[in-house]
Design a protein around this motif. Sequence first.
Motif, PDB file in Angstrom:
ATOM      1  N   ALA A 109       0.852  -1.189   0.000  1.00  0.00           N
ATOM      2  CA  ALA A 109       0.000   0.000   0.000  1.00  0.00           C
ATOM      3  C   ALA A 109       0.885   1.234   0.000  1.00  0.00           C
ATOM      4  O   ALA A 109       1.861   1.307   0.760  1.00  0.00           O
ATOM      5  CB  ALA A 109      -0.908   0.006   1.217  1.00  0.00           C
ATOM      6  N   VAL A 110       0.546   2.205  -0.836  1.00  0.00           N
ATOM      7  CA  VAL A 110       1.359   3.411  -0.981  1.00  0.00           C
ATOM      8  C   VAL A 110       0.469   4.629  -0.761  1.00  0.00           C
ATOM      9  O   VAL A 110      -0.583   4.761  -1.391  1.00  0.00           O
ATOM     10  CB  VAL A 110       2.003   3.502  -2.376  1.00  0.00           C
ATOM     11  N   ALA A 131      -3.131 -11.594   3.586  1.00  0.00           N
ATOM     12  CA  ALA A 131      -1.989 -10.966   2.924  1.00  0.00           C
ATOM     13  C   ALA A 131      -1.029 -10.370   3.951  1.00  0.00           C
ATOM     14  O   ALA A 131      -1.436  -9.942   5.036  1.00  0.00           O
ATOM     15  CB  ALA A 131      -2.464  -9.873   1.974  1.00  0.00           C
ATOM     16  N   HIS A 132       0.247 -10.343   3.589  1.00  0.00           N
ATOM     17  CA  HIS A 132       1.238  -9.592   4.359  1.00  0.00           C
ATOM     18  C   HIS A 132       1.232  -8.166   3.813  1.00  0.00           C
ATOM     19  O   HIS A 132       1.464  -7.952   2.620  1.00  0.00           O
ATOM     20  CB  HIS A 132       2.634 -10.209   4.200  1.00  0.00           C
ATOM     21  N   VAL A 133       0.963  -7.199   4.661  1.00  0.00           N
ATOM     22  CA  VAL A 133       0.797  -5.809   4.228  1.00  0.00           C
ATOM     23  C   VAL A 133       2.067  -5.015   4.473  1.00  0.00           C
ATOM     24  O   VAL A 133       2.558  -4.926   5.601  1.00  0.00           O
ATOM     25  CB  VAL A 133      -0.391  -5.139   4.942  1.00  0.00           C
ATOM     26  N   VAL A 134       2.584  -4.438   3.393  1.00  0.00           N
ATOM     27  CA  VAL A 134       3.707  -3.506   3.463  1.00  0.00           C
ATOM     28  C   VAL A 134       3.164  -2.113   3.153  1.00  0.00           C
ATOM     29  O   VAL A 134       2.452  -1.943   2.158  1.00  0.00           O
ATOM     30  CB  VAL A 134       4.802  -3.871   2.452  1.00  0.00           C
ATOM     31  N   ALA A 135       3.462  -1.146   3.983  1.00  0.00           N
ATOM     32  CA  ALA A 135       2.982   0.223   3.757  1.00  0.00           C
ATOM     33  C   ALA A 135       4.148   1.144   3.493  1.00  0.00           C
ATOM     34  O   ALA A 135       5.056   1.266   4.320  1.00  0.00           O
ATOM     35  CB  ALA A 135       2.183   0.724   4.951  1.00  0.00           C
ATOM     36  N   PHE A 136       4.143   1.788   2.316  1.00  0.00           N
ATOM     37  CA  PHE A 136       5.018   2.914   2.024  1.00  0.00           C
ATOM     38  C   PHE A 136       4.197   4.159   2.327  1.00  0.00           C
ATOM     39  O   PHE A 136       3.309   4.533   1.549  1.00  0.00           O
ATOM     40  CB  PHE A 136       5.423   2.944   0.552  1.00  0.00           C
ATOM     41  N   VAL A 137       4.447   4.816   3.433  1.00  0.00           N
ATOM     42  CA  VAL A 137       3.583   5.928   3.840  1.00  0.00           C
ATOM     43  C   VAL A 137       4.423   7.031   4.470  1.00  0.00           C
ATOM     44  O   VAL A 137       5.381   6.768   5.201  1.00  0.00           O
ATOM     45  CB  VAL A 137       2.472   5.427   4.799  1.00  0.00           C
ATOM     46  N   LYS A 166       8.201  15.237  -3.583  1.00  0.00           N
ATOM     47  CA  LYS A 166       9.246  14.464  -2.915  1.00  0.00           C
ATOM     48  C   LYS A 166       8.705  13.169  -2.321  1.00  0.00           C
ATOM     49  O   LYS A 166       9.423  12.163  -2.278  1.00  0.00           O
ATOM     50  CB  LYS A 166       9.944  15.304  -1.851  1.00  0.00           C
ATOM     51  N   SER A 167       7.442  13.151  -1.873  1.00  0.00           N
ATOM     52  CA  SER A 167       6.882  11.902  -1.349  1.00  0.00           C
ATOM     53  C   SER A 167       6.714  10.877  -2.466  1.00  0.00           C
ATOM     54  O   SER A 167       6.906   9.670  -2.261  1.00  0.00           O
ATOM     55  CB  SER A 167       5.548  12.151  -0.643  1.00  0.00           C
ATOM     56  N   TYR A 168       6.362  11.363  -3.672  1.00  0.00           N
ATOM     57  CA  TYR A 168       6.252  10.463  -4.822  1.00  0.00           C
ATOM     58  C   TYR A 168       7.612   9.878  -5.169  1.00  0.00           C
ATOM     59  O   TYR A 168       7.748   8.662  -5.384  1.00  0.00           O
ATOM     60  CB  TYR A 168       5.671  11.229  -6.018  1.00  0.00           C
ATOM     61  N   ILE A 169       8.627  10.713  -5.217  1.00  0.00           N
ATOM     62  CA  ILE A 169       9.967  10.227  -5.555  1.00  0.00           C
ATOM     63  C   ILE A 169      10.468   9.264  -4.487  1.00  0.00           C
ATOM     64  O   ILE A 169      11.107   8.247  -4.798  1.00  0.00           O
ATOM     65  CB  ILE A 169      10.919  11.422  -5.761  1.00  0.00           C
ATOM     66  N   CYS A 170      10.173   9.526  -3.223  1.00  0.00           N
ATOM     67  CA  CYS A 170      10.561   8.589  -2.169  1.00  0.00           C
ATOM     68  C   CYS A 170       9.869   7.245  -2.330  1.00  0.00           C
ATOM     69  O   CYS A 170      10.466   6.189  -2.055  1.00  0.00           O
ATOM     70  CB  CYS A 170      10.258   9.181  -0.793  1.00  0.00           C
ATOM     71  N   SER A 171       8.613   7.252  -2.782  1.00  0.00           N
ATOM     72  CA  SER A 171       7.921   5.979  -2.972  1.00  0.00           C
ATOM     73  C   SER A 171       8.511   5.206  -4.150  1.00  0.00           C
ATOM     74  O   SER A 171       8.637   3.976  -4.099  1.00  0.00           O
ATOM     75  CB  SER A 171       6.413   6.203  -3.167  1.00  0.00           C
ATOM     76  N   LEU A 172       8.917   5.895  -5.210  1.00  0.00           N
ATOM     77  CA  LEU A 172       9.621   5.231  -6.306  1.00  0.00           C
ATOM     78  C   LEU A 172      10.915   4.605  -5.804  1.00  0.00           C
ATOM     79  O   LEU A 172      11.240   3.449  -6.125  1.00  0.00           O
ATOM     80  CB  LEU A 172       9.939   6.231  -7.417  1.00  0.00           C
TER      81      LEU A 172
END
Length: 358
Positions: A109-110, A131-137, A166-172
Motif C-alpha cells: 500500500a502506498v 496478505a502480508h501488508v507492506v505500507a510505504f507511507v 518528494k513523497s512520490y519520488i521517495c515511494s519510487l
Amino acid sequence: MHEASPPPITPPPIAEAATLMFREAAESSEAVARMLATNAAAFAALGARLRAAPPAVVVTCARGSSDHSAVYGKYLIWTKTGIPVAAAAPSVVSIYDAPLGARNTLCIAVSQSGRSPDLLAAVAAQKAAGAHVVAFVNDETSPLAETADTLIPLCAGPEKSVAATKSYICSLAAFAALTAEWADDDVLRSAVAALPADLGRAWALDWSDAVAPLRTATNLFVIARGVGFGIANEAALKMKETCALHAESFSSAEVRHGPMQLVEDGFPLLALATSDAAGNGVREAAREFAERGAAVLLADAGLDGSSDDGVLPALKAHPAIEPILMIQSFYRMVNALSLARGFNPDAPSHLSKVTRTL
C-alpha cells in the motif's frame, strides 16, 4: 454620477523558486537519502523473507500519484522477480463489499497521508484475508501505518503543496530499494545507493525549452514504456492539476492505436525514453509523431544529459533508475510552466491534500 470601479489589482508574478512545489521537489535528494538510511534494515529483512517464501502475487493499493509509483513498482518487481503484480480495485471492497481471497499475497500500500477511507478498507480486507501488508507511507502516525505488517516510512518530511513531489519520488525509491533486496541484485543496489546524488544532478538539468511550446497548449500526450510508464502517468497528472493542461499518458506501444488519430500539426508530445530496449520503442514512436507534424519534446536518457533541438537532457543510469531522475527534472519544469500559464502550482482549484474517497 456613477464612479468607475477601480481597475483590478494584479498580484505580482510568483518567482519560480518561491513556490512550495519548487522547494519541496528540490528536497527530494535529501529525502531519498533519509528514507534509504532509515529503512535499510527493513528492506534487507523483507527482501530475505520474500526470497525464502515468495508470494504467489503482489497486489498494490494506492490512489493518484501513489498509484503511479505502484505502476513503476509493478514493472520493476515483475521483471526482476517474475512474480505477477496487479493493482487492487478499492471499490470492490468499499462499495461492493465483495469477498476476498489473499493467501500467499504480498500487499503493498502506498500513500502520502495514509488516511483515504477506501484505501484503508481495501488494505484491511487484504490483511484479513491473509496478505502480508507492506505500507510505504509518509505519515507514520496514520491508520495505514498502524495497519501494516511491515512499515516503510517515506521520510519525505512535511509536504504542504497539494502537488505531491518528494513523497512520490521517495515511494519510487522505496520500490527500487525493495526490489534490489528481493532480487538480490547488486547492480540495482548500487544504483539505488547512488540515487540521492543523481537526483541532485537531475534537478540541475534545464528543461526550460519545454515551457514556451506548452504555455498555450490545450492538449498533450505523454508517452513512455515499461518501467517508465508510471512516470508518464505522473507527468500527465501534474500537467492537469498544476497547469490546467489536458494531458493523457500512453504506453508507446498503445498510442499508435486510436489516440494517433488526434495528432495534427503542432500537437504536443512529451516522450520519456530510458536507455534500454523499452526506450527504443519510445524513440520510434516519437519519430513517427514528428513525421506527422507533432511538436515533440523528447527526454532521452540514452544521450546521457546531452540536449539538442526538441531533446530535453536526461541522465543515463540504471534503466530502472532513469525514470526517477526524469520525473525530478520534470517537476522543476512543470512548476515553471504552471506559473507561465498563470496558475499557482501549490493551490490547484478543487483539490485538497487528502482525498477521502469512499
